[in-house]
Design an enzyme around this catalytic site. Sequence first.
Site, PDB file in Angstrom:
ATOM      1  N   MET A 128      41.324  39.915  36.322  1.00  0.00           N
ATOM      2  CA  MET A 128      41.877  39.061  37.378  1.00  0.00           C
ATOM      3  C   MET A 128      40.785  38.164  37.897  1.00  0.00           C
ATOM      4  O   MET A 128      39.768  38.615  38.386  1.00  0.00           O
ATOM      5  CB  MET A 128      42.423  39.951  38.489  1.00  0.00           C
ATOM      6  CG  MET A 128      42.995  39.242  39.660  1.00  0.00           C
ATOM      7  SD  MET A 128      43.636  40.457  40.794  1.00  0.00           S
ATOM      8  CE  MET A 128      42.188  41.426  41.138  1.00  0.00           C
ATOM      9  N   CYS A 167      45.329  49.482  39.011  1.00  0.00           N
ATOM     10  CA  CYS A 167      44.598  50.164  37.942  1.00  0.00           C
ATOM     11  C   CYS A 167      43.825  49.143  37.120  1.00  0.00           C
ATOM     12  O   CYS A 167      44.210  47.977  37.016  1.00  0.00           O
ATOM     13  CB  CYS A 167      45.534  50.990  37.073  1.00  0.00           C
ATOM     14  SG  CYS A 167      46.960  50.114  36.367  1.00  0.00           S
ATOM     15  N   SER A 172      49.108  46.806  37.739  1.00  0.00           N
ATOM     16  CA  SER A 172      48.007  46.719  36.788  1.00  0.00           C
ATOM     17  C   SER A 172      47.094  45.566  37.165  1.00  0.00           C
ATOM     18  O   SER A 172      47.489  44.652  37.890  1.00  0.00           O
ATOM     19  CB  SER A 172      48.534  46.484  35.372  1.00  0.00           C
ATOM     20  OG  SER A 172      48.920  45.124  35.200  1.00  0.00           O
ATOM     21  N   ASP A 173      45.848  45.595  36.670  1.00  0.00           N
ATOM     22  CA  ASP A 173      45.067  44.378  36.676  1.00  0.00           C
ATOM     23  C   ASP A 173      45.704  43.435  35.651  1.00  0.00           C
ATOM     24  O   ASP A 173      46.514  43.857  34.806  1.00  0.00           O
ATOM     25  CB  ASP A 173      43.602  44.666  36.331  1.00  0.00           C
ATOM     26  CG  ASP A 173      42.660  43.637  36.938  1.00  0.00           C
ATOM     27  OD1 ASP A 173      43.104  42.518  37.214  1.00  0.00           O
ATOM     28  OD2 ASP A 173      41.468  43.952  37.122  1.00  0.00           O
ATOM     29  N   CYS A 174      45.359  42.161  35.719  1.00  0.00           N
ATOM     30  CA  CYS A 174      46.125  41.157  34.989  1.00  0.00           C
ATOM     31  C   CYS A 174      45.800  41.153  33.502  1.00  0.00           C
ATOM     32  O   CYS A 174      44.651  40.912  33.119  1.00  0.00           O
ATOM     33  CB  CYS A 174      45.906  39.785  35.623  1.00  0.00           C
ATOM     34  SG  CYS A 174      46.445  39.784  37.344  1.00  0.00           S
TER      35      CYS A 174
END
Length: 743
Positions: free
Chosen positions: A1, A249, A285-287
Amino acid sequence: MKPPSAAYIGGLALLAAQLSRAALPDCVNGPLKSNKVCDVTASPADRASALVQAMQSSEKLQNIVSKSQGVSRLGLPPYNWWSEAPHGVAGAPGVSFSASSPWNYSTSFPMPLLMSAAFDDDLIEKVGTVIGTEARAFGNAGHSGINFWTPNINPFKDPRWGRGSETPGEDTLRLKGYVAALLRGLEGKQAQRRIIATCKHYAANDLESWGGVTRHNFDVKITLQDLAEYYLQPFQQCARDSKVGSFMCSYNSINGVPACANKYLLQTILREHWNWTSENQYITSDCEAVRDVSLNHHYAPTNAAGTALTFNAGMDSSCEYTSSSDIPGAWQNKQLTEDTVDRALRRLYEGLVRAGYFDGVKGHYASLGWSDVNTPQAQQLALQATVDGIVMLKNDGTLPLNLQSGTKVAMIGGKAPYLHTPAYAAQQMGLTPNVAPGPILEITSAQDNWTANALAAASKSDVILYFGGLDTSAAAEGVDRTSLAWPGAQVALINKLAGLGKPLVIVQEGDQLDNTPLLTNQGVSAILWASWPGQDGGTAVMQIISGTKSPAGRLPVTQYPANYTQLAMTDMNLRPNGSNPGRTYRWYPSPAQAFGSGLHYTTFKAAFANYSANLSIPTLLDGCKNINPDTCALQPLPVSVVNTGNRTSDFVALVFVASQAGPKPYPIKSLAGYGRLRNVTPGHTATAALPWTLGSLARHDENGNTVLYPGNYTLMLDQPTQTTTDLILTGDSAVLDKWPAAS
């Protein structure tokens, strides 16, 4: 991200022109009004469940991603879950700034690492309150969501990590105190959340790109001891103790299992052991992390299979730049069931319900608007947060400078994104700034187009202020450092400036560098570390330099020698072993400048106020009524501080504990308590009672259990230590927290 820089006055106009305002749910006139989600008298769980039950299967699948599509037939508008506020509301896919007033800026505080250096949790709560208030105002106006992906609380254990300045530092006690205070401010203390904060990145996410390894494919090898003792401690605060609204996460794997597909992390630890279930909180989630499960970690044979693993493990929303997961494929393969999707949606929408998203004018924070953004009080707080965090690392008596109207000040270098620059602040003080650029990362053999101008500015000035260090090309998301040394061209220029024989003050921006060549250079009068100091950083720096304010910040990280880079970033072990000399001040004995370092314009004599203790472990536990014994308070540590100099100043009291109780190896010392005493006047004594807990004395065994060991303990006050006192724990060792075994 990708982390956006915080928006400040006059910024992000181009981004603003490309983004449109988000629609808000209409529970009065639209079709949504007939759904129970609009019933403010119903429970949050029932309201969220009613909305999910009304969705068709295809509609459900479109709303478990960061850019959720909503359901037009129900009157549920689209919602972008990606809003950011690392140190103020910031540019992100879910945040839109207007090209002109209103909604074209927000308050930009200094980076969290600098704010942490103030060691004042009350200050951090005030900062969180301002950020949360402004964030909710943006959300009410449709310029953002009402959830924000902040704070970043991964411990900053390796100085090369590109995102370390986004965090509160390397020490778990400081991290936990900071995040507890920040969350109180961000989310508020009412039944409804002001905003939904997100603790990230869960977990052990502190590498961007090093030695051919990236955060997208890094399989972190961590012992249970280090995991429980260090890497997860800030997240324990978020989940177990602060009950934050959401988690993110991370990209990396831990011991072979991707974080977002890791049932041990997401279910066993987070939701079961820490009981993070009371408000049905959600995990994003992270991207692009979902795609990493198959593409980079090779933990699943297909994207569809990897997508199913993440949701089945307990993740609830996939952050995506574009459509990068394979939710349709996981659904068609029956690896992703409707029960799992419904569970995720209920968590997501219950989060919004608990923040008043569907309540319109009935919401607790519905009245917040543009008049609540960048108020005079917020501007003053941004200035104070910078002043309080600035750390003085060297002073030969030159500071504070006696600056009179008309004093000529050379201002050389500088890359920090100020709103009010040092030159602006100097002009406001009636000074004459002579400005010249300087090098950043150039080596000594680079073409020199700066020295002549810098020396010319310095030669016609009374004093020299050199703004150096790093910029974001050296350390940022996606970029880890390879060197801890001052860039060669900067050292060469500093040496030439020092040779002029004038007062020379170094203002170090960015992350820590090995200051040894500057500390030993007698021509360098003083060093101030200012990190990235926010919108009023220029004013803050000049207030410190002129003596209008006195420095009292302390380093929240260790400053390592340049040769520390011999240690692989991928080595996550904290304790010394083999080629690993140890990590953080608890295990590394030879810093260039130590954690907790910080000088003053005055002198202080600090002491424990008649404190020594002989404590029985069974008695302590008998008197402990908390569900989690490590949080039970000990008698506060009484500290007295006498200002023996001639200037009023704050003083940060740091108490460390050292012991050889329990099994080897023993940490050098550990922070046990801290507090900031304000405005201690010359000749006067200030006192404080520093809070600490059973957990402050406990250690973690090889299985991750939190254990209180009997034995002799030494309490040490200040860095460097001014005084010590003894404490004895008697009785048998006791487990305060039984850590779950890894599956």
